[in-house]
Design an enzyme around this catalytic site. Structure first.
Site, mmCIF file in Angstrom:
data_model
loop_
_atom_site.group_PDB
_atom_site.id
_atom_site.type_symbol
_atom_site.label_atom_id
_atom_site.label_comp_id
_atom_site.label_asym_id
_atom_site.label_seq_id
_atom_site.Cartn_x
_atom_site.Cartn_y
_atom_site.Cartn_z
ATOM 1 C CE1 TYR A 119 31.249 35.522 41.327
ATOM 2 C CE2 TYR A 119 32.231 34.562 43.290
ATOM 3 C CZ TYR A 119 31.448 35.537 42.687
ATOM 4 O OH TYR A 119 30.897 36.522 43.457
ATOM 5 C CB CYS A 174 41.120 34.489 52.478
ATOM 6 S SG CYS A 174 39.855 34.120 53.712
ATOM 7 C CG ASP A 225 25.865 35.132 36.413
ATOM 8 O OD1 ASP A 225 27.015 35.609 36.468
ATOM 9 O OD2 ASP A 225 25.028 35.281 37.332
ATOM 10 C CG ASP A 226 30.066 33.858 37.609
ATOM 11 O OD1 ASP A 226 29.713 33.096 38.532
ATOM 12 O OD2 ASP A 226 29.953 35.095 37.682
ATOM 13 C CB THR A 286 32.856 36.713 36.984
ATOM 14 O OG1 THR A 286 32.823 37.472 38.195
ATOM 15 C CG2 THR A 286 33.968 35.705 37.064
ATOM 16 C CG ASN A 323 42.454 31.231 50.119
ATOM 17 O OD1 ASN A 323 41.271 31.247 50.432
ATOM 18 N ND2 ASN A 323 42.855 31.025 48.877
ATOM 19 N N GLY A 324 41.521 29.094 52.773
ATOM 20 C CA GLY A 324 41.061 27.720 52.663
ATOM 21 C C GLY A 324 40.227 27.311 53.855
ATOM 22 N N GLY A 330 38.248 38.922 49.122
ATOM 23 C CA GLY A 330 37.742 39.103 50.477
ATOM 24 C C GLY A 330 37.428 40.543 50.775
#
Length: 501
Positions: free
Chosen positions: A257, A2, A365-366, A303, A101-102, A28
């Site tokens: 990422y 988030c 790719d990441d 990314t 966030n978490g 998000g």
């Protein structure tokens, strides 16, 4: 994952909060919310959707006040009901709103304590609401009519003592100020900064430094693990270390990422870290295949672009943009259902044939999570005429689920779980697959001017830094996160929302 933001300004902060959330939109895309405070009253708007879709002019006009917090959300337990959009609110004490966030790993124990001991009611399945009630209870325990910074920091200390997991938080105490704090391991990022206006100094707390940059705030620093910052409504700044034994072990996947490349996290430039990832990958390729036949390096947008560019430079190979991205399709690794993800990849990317035809192509790719996207992209490269398709991951093999706030799939959905590199190469259809080595990734991220000794690398090595994650816990989250559960939950949520509207 988030995005969170809090601002204490000298004039209405609604537009600044909106702008900050648009900058954090990559963190998000499921839901968004803003709450402001004016003359002791709260004004809230939150709903499912992108920031631009949740907030219209009529909503913005109602969000008055020079203090407020905001949130953009991805669900981390499979639910996308608008009832779990943040910020959350409790009326006692003072009226507190919170955005988080978490993920808390001891949320079941806390929910039980909140009901049986704290005598509080939790209305959703969100651990963010649990965290809010823990903070509110601990602040209420101070028994003050008007809380001081000492009371706020004491409450945060008690939160750290009770809560386990990864969390970065902004909370607003109505009429008094905004507090931001970070878990004692510093797993999730959070920064704060200031800007000077004609009316005085304004302060901002946010998930990433880029949101401060865009709004003209100067980054002061990251919050240290376990630290809290409290900004009173009249603009006084206070900070305090609130954890007993803090230890910086930030999530390394932020650099791989999650974060924007123009952010600085814990003093480390995300952009430079990704450049170093490309260097390390090139060195590994040259060790394993010094006589490689790569004709062109092509990133899978967006990314991986930085790492891919440096990889090509070190190999002395052409770098080309071989895919055009439709920017109106969301991130696919958390979409429910394989069919939806496969369809999304085709809508999201289109190959430029002239960059592929007759060439040995190295796609970068990441990371590789489920492998669905990689398989589809490799097939697109072959259809565009590539002679050989090689695939390179800027991260090591993702073999374990994340439990600290990223809705990564359950273990059995991770393509590398219990599989060798060759097994994965065969499954995604690559002629050659190369992963970043974990020591190289750690050196790439932690080897800049600011040295970070240890990271949370659990998705790669299965070592969870909070020390409380066992097989039973992983089995529980696997049940919550599997595709069938998500599809069912979203279908029920859609019916509920339709009924409520």
């Amino acid at each position: 994952m988030c995005g969170i933001v809090g601002i204490v300004g000298k004039s209405n902060v609604n537009q600044a909060l909106y702008d900050a959330l648009t900058v954090l939109q990559h963190r998000g895309q499921d839901a968004a919310g803003i709450v402001t405070s004016h003359n002791g009253r709260l004004f809230l708007r939150k709903d499912n959707g992108l920031v631009r879709d949740v907030f219209h002019q009529r909503h913005m006009q109602r969000l008055v006040g020079h203090m407020g917090i905001g949130h953009v959300r991805y669900p981390t337990a499979g639910s996308s009901t608008s009832a779990e959009a943040q910020p959350f609110y409790v009326n006692s004490p003072y009226g507190i709103t919170l955005a988080h966030n978490g993920n808390l790993t001891n949320v079941e124990q806390l929910a039980k304590e909140i009901y049986e001991s704290d005598l509080r009611h939790v209305n959703t399945n969100s651990d963010s609401e649990v965290l809010l009630n823990v903070f509110a209870h601990e602040l209420a325990q101070r028994g003050k009519l008007q809380p001081t910074e000492e009371d706020v920091f004491a409450a945060v200390t008690d939160v750290h003592n009770r809560c386990v997991g990864g969390y970065a938080v902004v909370a607003m105490v109505t009429g008094y100020g905004i507090v931001g704090f970070r878990d004692p391991h510093g797993i999730r990022p959070i920064v704060f900064g200031q800007r000077h206006t004609d009316e005085g100094v304004e302060y901002m707390i946010a998930s990433e430094s880029v949101s401060l940059d865009v709004l003209g705030f100067t980054l002061i620093r990251d919050l240290a693990p376990g630290e809290a910052v409290y900004i009173t409504e009249d603009g006084k700044l206070h900070t305090r270390q609130c954890a007993t034994n803090p230890s910086l072990t930030p999530c390394i996947f932020e650099h791989v990422y999650l974060a924007r490349p123009d952010s600085i996290i814990d003093g480390v430039s995300v952009y430079k870290a990704r450049l170093r990832m490309g260097e390390k990958l090139a060195e590994k390729i040259l060790r394993e295949r010094p006589e490689h036949d790569i004709d062109v390096v092509i990133p899978i947008p967006d990314t991986s672009r930085t790492a891919a560019l440096e990889l090509a430079n070190h190999l002395g190979v052409k770098f080309r943009e071989g895919f055009v991205k439709n920017r109106y399709i969301g991130r696919t690794f958390i979409m429910p259902g394989q069919a939806a993800r496969k369809k999304s990849v085709r809508q999201k990317l289109n190959a430029i044939e002239l960059e592929f035809r007759g060439k040995n192509v190295m796609l970068v790719d990441d990371s590789i999570v489920r492998g669905t996207t990689c398989k589809q992209i490799i097939q697109m490269a072959r259809e565009a005429g590539a002679k050989n398709v090689y695939f390179c991951s800027a991260a090591p093999a993702v073999r374990y689920p994340n439990v600290y706030g990223i809705d990564m799939p359950s273990a059995h959905e991770l393509i590398a779980h219990n599989r060798s590199t060759q097994d994965v190469a065969d499954l995604i259809g690559a002629d050659w697959l190369i992963y970043q080595d974990l020591p190289d990734l750690i050196e790439a991220v932690g080897g800049g001017k600011i040295k970070i000794e240890k990271f949370d690398c659990a998705v790669f090595d299965g070592q969870y830094v909070t020390g409380d994650v066992d097989e039973a816990y992983l089995n529980k989250i696997e049940q919550a996160r599997n595709d069938a559960s998500k599809v069912k939950t979203q279908a029920v949520s859609a019916i509920i929302d339709l009924y409520n509207n």
